[in-house]
Design an enzyme around this catalytic site. Structure first.
Site, short mmCIF file in Angstrom:
data_model
loop_
_atom_site.label_atom_id
_atom_site.label_comp_id
_atom_site.label_asym_id
_atom_site.label_seq_id
_atom_site.Cartn_x
_atom_site.Cartn_y
_atom_site.Cartn_z
CD GLU A 16 -9.90 14.50 33.03
OE1 GLU A 16 -10.18 14.22 31.97
OE2 GLU A 16 -10.80 14.94 33.70
CB THR A 19 -4.65 10.61 35.40
OG1 THR A 19 -5.01 11.17 36.67
CG2 THR A 19 -5.18 9.02 35.64
CE LYS A 20 -7.69 12.52 29.54
NZ LYS A 20 -8.31 13.63 29.03
CB ILE A 21 1.08 13.21 32.29
CG1 ILE A 21 0.97 14.34 31.15
CG2 ILE A 21 2.43 12.69 32.70
CD1 ILE A 21 1.85 15.39 31.61
CB THR A 24 0.29 9.32 27.24
OG1 THR A 24 0.55 10.53 28.17
CG2 THR A 24 -1.01 9.25 26.54
#
Lengths: 633, 759
Positions: A16, A19-21, A24
């Site tokens: 996750e 994905t977040k990285i 952002t």
């Protein structure tokens, strides 16, 4: 799937996180492709291996476009939040915001999508006539305008774009050769770009008549340092070009920034950042599409919790958490569960050192984290880290640490292993200097080796053959992830791409991970024949020996058991066949009272008598009557 | 080892057990015994294993309740719970409802009763049978012959564990003062009895201490690869000239996860189960969400922005059709292998139990690898239609134990090659390698670091039971505190629902910190190392400093770096930090910011929008950063680099917004400083800024006065005068430190005004 936050596994967290990285730390790439006449001429580097489509000669422009298409495709697959744009310059026609000549913004920076890829492919394969739609022009115009046009698009992107890059693909090593004013304007413009964090990368192409001379002009623009390698000469080979472009596709992003404590009370505390360089990539989860609207829309699912008792919809505040325990539910609030996890300090706390050999192979639990000093929060972190790094390597020690990456994570113990910087023969870095941090298992995470891991060892002649096989089939270059593409991912995206682009589905696929059985047979087939033969003879030999052994053991063991048993425990009670005390024999000996209540009851139960008595005397009476009856019959 | 188990706890509840305190906390022997039994029952309850059963017997009760109750020998023995799966009520009973007897019961008889319970329950089935006896040995034990019981216990394979309060401890040399004759005799008797039964004999304090240490649950081995083979070559078509070995695969390491909590509705008193119902919402746009029925939905993947709905036919095509297999692809030398590539836990490959043929084959391979210093590269498909993985097989060869270890390796897609600056090789801008640099450790630092590493060695840092040094933090001796804590806490709350969370056992904090003895030993070295290294914590204001850089109109790259006008040392430093910065500005401490994309930098395109977003960030205080960046943007707009037009109109709008926020957010001083700085620099920028400042004056934008914001040093008059000064091109000197009296004089140079204002 229950999205209970306490069920999150570290692995999923990491996934996750990636994905977040990606969402952002977005990346925007603007291709600026030179369309001068020379870029349209087949280059002499084409070796005619028929790899390029339709056996076309290798045209640098088409390779460049194909590279852009390939990059779009990979972006869709790997980093769906990133933007790609394509600008053509030295074109006859123009299309751009400021109406500047010779600049054609083919695709402004935006999400790459299927249509764009299709258009690029059509352009690359000449289904779109370049000359008709764009045309080439060698007329001199300010190169600065190209950077301006890129800037106009890149500068307005949101702050989530952490990297903005212009990829210039050209064979012109000396633009504005005779116009110092335009030349310096172009250089100034690129320096302006640097100020607003737009990076320029150059992919140069050699012309058939002369190689690209980087120092003639571009060296003033491209910040050439060892690390970034912002200039790459591609010799016009599409494979190289794409690989080179994609090789630039992994700007590093830190996963955490934490204090590293070497002493108590924040004495000798410095800063480190952590990176994940290696993590298993999986196929994406499917989504749900709503088909009944005019246009297909994605649906987002939302879990609603309904109280089983009252049938009411529950708000987050209505939900607590429970553990079932001994038939009851023990209830906690989410805050309390978080509180339970607060164990130890956030960050990395060094507890001591051990020799490298203590880091056993079977201690691996998951991918390591790569850590590197961070001066942002502590000045002097780099020299401290460098000293620790160097001495750990010299002394062949690993550090043992307590690690807590974030507020909700469970503390772990980790082994830190210093990693030496390794360079290739050209001085380019292959392995970065830093420290690999491996989570160590807790006692609870270790499973014992099964008992039967005490194998029947193979005799040396068999091992000898195995050695020969290993010798013959040793891959000299070792293992590198580069060597294996994930066949399942490839298949998935190939098919998805075909459906999306309405192309015909691939019928077969080649699994690059499949073993090269023919080569193996050719090289070691004979050894295997020999090996299999010997296995047969060895097993029958051992089996034959074993039967003798078993017989021997049996004949020696049985008497020993009898003698020792009888000698040391002369008063032992007779034992019946099933191993219980032979009450019947005791009774015959007139020693029935020697039996315990339990024995007597067990015996009576066994022979099918319902036991009613509780006291021993009564039991003995009962036993007596039962047995007397038995023997009188 | 998930075999069936039957355990009987016998607790002596005779008067001496609960009347006499046995330690300095005021606890009685009964308290401690009950605590010990509680711990053991808690673990059993938590494991929720139906086959792990427990009985509890109290001896020394006033009443009698057992199967032999009629026999006087078995008087005062009460079976509290028959052999059954322990539940919470039993724990409650043991915790605070144990009977207290005023008579004495015969512990030996109690063991007979326990043995009887076990025999009846277990019959001849395979069970792990245990009897625990907790007593202080003060009650008389009938002097019957114990042979038959000993025999029965040995034959039944029952483990006897006698735990005595106040018994002698030969290990610590403990001996109770004024031990009664009865107790001494009983103690001797029980010790002998335990020995005869091949059982164990503990003192209560030692036993409790052991219990409080974490225990590792044994887990049943699961073969992950049933009935399959390890293959090398084409086993299907050429069985003779290939290698094929039947194998089984087991886990060697697996992260043990804490039990998961399930959701519980506060609205419900009775039932706490609340099934989740999934609803689907069509996303027309962010604002208009519509709930849609699940049957109108199709599975889909996105490809870029294209939605690709899938009919089942396509779905099958998306995935590979595979059969379970493990193939050796080739071998590599151990020195060519890098452990950082391993990305999974470790599995064990073994031949099936008592398969001689397979054993020989595996063993030959193990030995071959071991001798040749090689590892095998394999492709592994764990079951039909699973995705292929690549992995490594590594020999473990410690006869008689031999096996192969297996771990997964990355594919190309899994690995990201990254470049990091060298730690030892720093060059100046001419490419010359530097001998000295602030990022390079000196020889002194390195030597001291070596001393520290040697001093912090863990191999002999701990002390074993005999007082000899031993390895600290052995993997086998470290425990997951959360697993332990959740069990403890659940039991704690079950018994005491109204109490706050129980604190974590100190034992676990011990593995999270530097060992006190090591800390003490290395105090001097740590101090010296600290002195040498001079690490300085950058104050949290550091962010401001960065923003100041951007005030110069510069992002993270300073043009001066490129032009090389800075001091060499400084350049290198900047290059390094710049690289780190551009890599990521993000850390876990800003965890929350993952939710949405936070604006942290003001762009030139929509500065006011970006600025407002930063100001409105509730998760983080970005105000100062925003104000500083805004100043930079305004200046950039007003004094653009060549080729662009100044955008005074935009700059003016920005300034207005900035003024409003600065007044509200205690940043008046920054605003005032900025406006004055802009003025001060203006002569150098020729007339560009002056035009702008004129426009500022015309728009009636003044310095922020102390009337408007408390952190301003300027009175309303002064603030207004500044504005006037610009319009008149003549300036007033303000001396705020002269109380509220304002002297003023006309001067003609802006620089002087600046100097004065700054004083």
């Amino acid at each position: 799937m229950d999205n209970n936050e306490f069920e999150e596994e570290e692995y999923e967290e990491a996934q996750e996180f990636v994905t977040k990285i990606n969402s952002t730390n977005r990346d925007a790439v603007f291709f600026a492709i030179d369309c001068s006449e020379s870029m349209l001429k087949p280059d002499s580097f084409d070796i005619g291996n028929g790899e390029s489509e339709n056996n076309d000669p290798n045209i640098p422009l088409r390779s460049a476009i194909r590279a852009a298409s390939e990059v779009c495709l990979r972006k869709i697959i790997d980093r769906s939040q990133d933007y790609v744009g394509v600008l053509l310059y030295h074109t006859r026609k123009h299309k751009n915001k400021s109406d500047t000549n010779h600049i054609y913004v083919f695709h402004d920076v935006d999400f790459p999508d299927v249509n764009r890829i299709r258009e690029l492919n059509e352009l690359a394969s000449a289904e779109i006539d370049f000359n008709e739609h764009f045309g080439s022009s060698d007329e001199e115009f300010p190169l600065a305008n190209v950077f301006m046009a890129c800037r106009d698009s890149l500068a307005q992107l949101s702050a989530s774009f952490k990297t903005k890059r212009i990829f210039v693909i050209t064979d012109q090593d000396q633009p504005h050769k005779n116009n110092p004013f335009l030349r310096s304007a172009a250089i100034t413009r690129t320096h302006d770009l640097a100020e607003i964090d737009i990076e320029i990368n150059l992919f140069s192409i050699n012309r058939p008549d002369k190689p690209f001379n980087f120092n003639a002009f571009w060296s003033e623009i491209i910040c050439q340092d060892d690390l970034k390698k912002n200039h790459i000469n591609t010799s016009g080979d599409i494979e190289v070009l794409v690989e080179r472009v994609m090789a630039k596709e992994s700007p590093r992003r830190s996963m955490f920034s934490l204090p590293f404590r070497m002493g108590p009370n924040d004495v000798l505390t410095f800063g480190v950042k952590g990176y994940v360089l290696c993590i298993e990539r999986r196929k994406p989860l499917h989504q749900w599409a709503y088909m009944k609207a005019e246009e297909i829309k994605l649906a987002s699912s939302q879990a609603t919790y309904i109280c089983a008792d009252t049938a009411q919809r529950l708000l987050t505040s209505d939900i607590k958490y429970s553990y079932s325990f001994g038939g009851e539910k023990i209830v906690y609030t989410a805050d309390e569960l978080h509180e339970l996890r607060k164990i130890g300090e956030m960050g990395i706390t060094l507890l001591g050192f051990k020799p490298y050999s203590r880091f056993k192979f079977h201690y691996h639990l998951e991918h390591p984290y790569f850590i590197y000093p961070d001066e942002e929060k502590y000045e002097g972190s780099t020299r401290t880290f460098a000293a620790l790094h160097q001495k750990m390597l010299e002394m062949e020690k690993i550090a043992i640490c307590q690690v807590r990456l974030r507020k909700t994570s469970v503390p772990r113990i980790a082994a830190l292993v210093a990693q030496k910087e390794e360079l290739d023969e050209y001085g380019a870095q292959i392995h970065p200097p830093g420290i690999q941090m491996y989570y160590l298992p807790y006692a609870e995470d270790l499973r014992p080796l099964p008992e039967w891991s005490e194998l029947t060892s193979a005799p040396s002649d068999l091992a000898q053959i195995a050695e020969e096989v290993i010798n013959t089939l040793t891959i000299k270059s070792g293992f590198s992830p580069e060597k294996f593409k994930n066949p399942a991912l490839k298949r998935f995206y190939d098919v998805l791409q075909c459906i999306a682009l309405d192309k015909e589905l691939p019928e077969t696929y080649t699994d690059t991970t499949a073993p090269k059985v023919n080569a193996i047979r050719k090289r070691v087939g004979k050894k295997f024949i020999e090996f299999n033969k010997r296995i047969l003879s060895t097993t029958s030999e051992i089996k034959a020996n074993r039967q003798d052994l078993v017989y021997e053991v049996k004949s020696t063991r049985t008497p020993r058991k009898a003698t020792t048993g009888a000698a040391s425990r002369p008063k032992a009670k007779p034992v019946s066949e099933d191993g219980s005390v032979d009450v019947e024999a005791l009774w015959k000996d007139g020693r029935a009272e020697k039996a315990t209540i339990v024995d007597i009851k067990a015996y009576l139960t066994k022979i099918g008598h319902t036991v009613t008595a509780k006291r021993k005397a009564e039991l003995l009476e009962e036993l007596d009557s039962v047995l007397k009856q038995k023997y009188s019959d | 080892m998930a075999g069936k188990a039957a355990t009987v706890f016998i607790i002596d509840v005779g008067s001496t057990m609960w009347q006499k305190t046995v330690d300095n906390t005021g606890a009685t022997a009964l308290d401690l015994a009950s605590k010990a039994v509680q711990i053991m029952i808690e673990t059993k309850i938590f494991s929720e294993r139906k086959t792990d059963k427990t009985a509890v017997i109290a001896v020394g009760t006033d009443d009698t309740d057992n199967d032999f109750a009629d026999d006087i020998t078995y008087e005062h023995i009460t079976v509290i719970s028959e052999i059954e799966q322990p539940m919470l009520p039993l724990l409650r009973t043991v915790s605070n409802e144990l009977p207290r007897g005023n008579v004495s019961g015969d512990c030996f008889s109690a063991i007979e009763v326990a043995s009887d319970l076990i025999t009846k329950h277990c019959k001849h089935l395979k069970y792990i049978k245990k009897i625990y006896l907790f007593t202080d040995g003060e009650s008389k034990i009938g002097t019957r012959k114990n042979d038959s019981l000993v025999h029965e216990i040995r034959r039944g394979g029952i483990e006897i564990k006698i735990v005595g309060a106040g018994f002698d401890d030969p290990d610590t040399g403990f001996k109770e003062q004024d031990k009664s004759i009865i107790k001494a005799a009983n103690e001797e008797f029980l010790r002998k009895f335990a020995e005869d039964c091949d059982g164990d004999f503990f003192t209560l304090s030692y036993f409790l201490n052991q219990l409080e240490s974490p225990q590792v649950k044994s887990i049943r081995l699961v073969n992950l690869y049933k009935g399959k083979t390890l293959v090398m070559g084409d086993a299907e078509n050429y069985p003779d000239s290939s290698l094929s070995i039947p194998i089984e695969i087991y886990s060697r390491t697996t992260i043990a996860r804490p039990k998961t909590a399930s959701k519980w509705s506060v609205l419900s008193e009775v039932s706490s189960i609340d099934p989740a119902i999934k609803t689907h919402e069509k996303q027309a746009d962010e604002a208009n969400r519509v709930e849609v029925p699940a049957e109108d939905l199709e599975k889909a993947y996105t490809f870029g922005r294209t939605i690709v709905p899938l009919i089942s036919y396509d779905q099958d095509l998306l995935h590979l059709t595979t059969t379970a297999s493990m193939d050796i692809l080739g071998f590599i030398r151990t020195e060519d292998f890098r452990r950082e590539y391993i990305l999974s836990n470790v599995l064990v490959i073994l031949p099936p139990q008592s398969d001689l043929d397979a054993s020989l084959r595996v063993s030959a391979l193990i030995q071959g690898l071991y001798v040749k210093n090689a590892y095998g590269l394999v492709r592994y498909i764990s079951r039909a239609n699973a995705d292929p993985k690549v992995g490594i097989i590594v020999p473990y060869f410690k006869p008689p134990r031999e096996c192969l270890y297996f771990a997964k390796l990355p594919f190309k897609e899994d690995y990201r090659a990254c470049v990091f600056p060298s730690l030892s090789n720093i060059k100046d801008k001419n490419g010359k390698i530097l001998e000295q640099h602030k990022n390079l450790p000196t020889k002194e630092m390195l030597d001291k670091m070596g001393e520290y590493i040697a001093g912090m060695d863990l191999m002999e840092a701990a002390v074993d039971e005999d007082g000899n040094p031993k390895e600290h933090l052995k993997v086998k001796e470290t425990f997951n505190p959360l697993l332990y804590r959740i069990t403890k806490e659940t039991a704690h709350r079950a018994l005491r629902p109204n109490e706050p969370l129980a604190p974590l056992n100190e034992r676990f904090l011990y593995q999270t910190k530097i060992l006190p003895s090591l800390e003490e030993k290395n105090r001097k070295v740590v101090g010296e190392l600290n002195e040498l290294l001079q690490i300085k914590k950058v104050p949290p204001k550091a962010k401001r400093r960065r923003a100041e850089v951007s005030r110069k109109g510069v992002g993270e790259i300073d043009v001066e770096d490129i032009l090389g006008s800075k001091d060499e040392d400084e350049v290198m430093e900047d290059v390094v930090t710049k690289k780190l910065k551009s890599a990521s500005d993000w850390s876990f401490e800003h965890d929350v910011s993952l939710e949405d994309v936070d604006v942290r930098k003001i762009g030139i395109v929509d500065p006011i929008g970006d600025f407002n977003k930063m100001i409105e960030n509730h998760k983080e205080d970005l105000v100062t950063m925003a104000v500083e960046q805004m100043c930079g943007i305004i200046k950039k707009l007003v004094t653009p680099s060549n080729g662009e037009k100044a955008d005074n109109e935009k700059a003016l709008q920005c300034l207005k917004t900035l003024r409003g926020v600065a007044t509200r957010e205690n940043e008046a001083q920054k605003f005032n400083d900025f406006l004055r700085e802009l003025y001060k620099e203006s002569p150098k920028e020729q007339s560009k800024t002056m035009d702008f400042l004129g426009a500022v004056a015309n728009a009636n934008i003044t310095l922020i006065s102390s009337d408007e914001a408390s952190d301003s040093n300027f009175s309303k008059y002064e603030a207004d005068q500044f504005l006037h000064a610009i319009n008149d091109m003549s300036f007033v000197i303000l001396e705020p430190e002269d109380g509220r009296e304002h002297k003023s004089k006309k001067i003609s140079s802006g620089d002087d005004l600046w100097d004065e204002l700054m004083s």
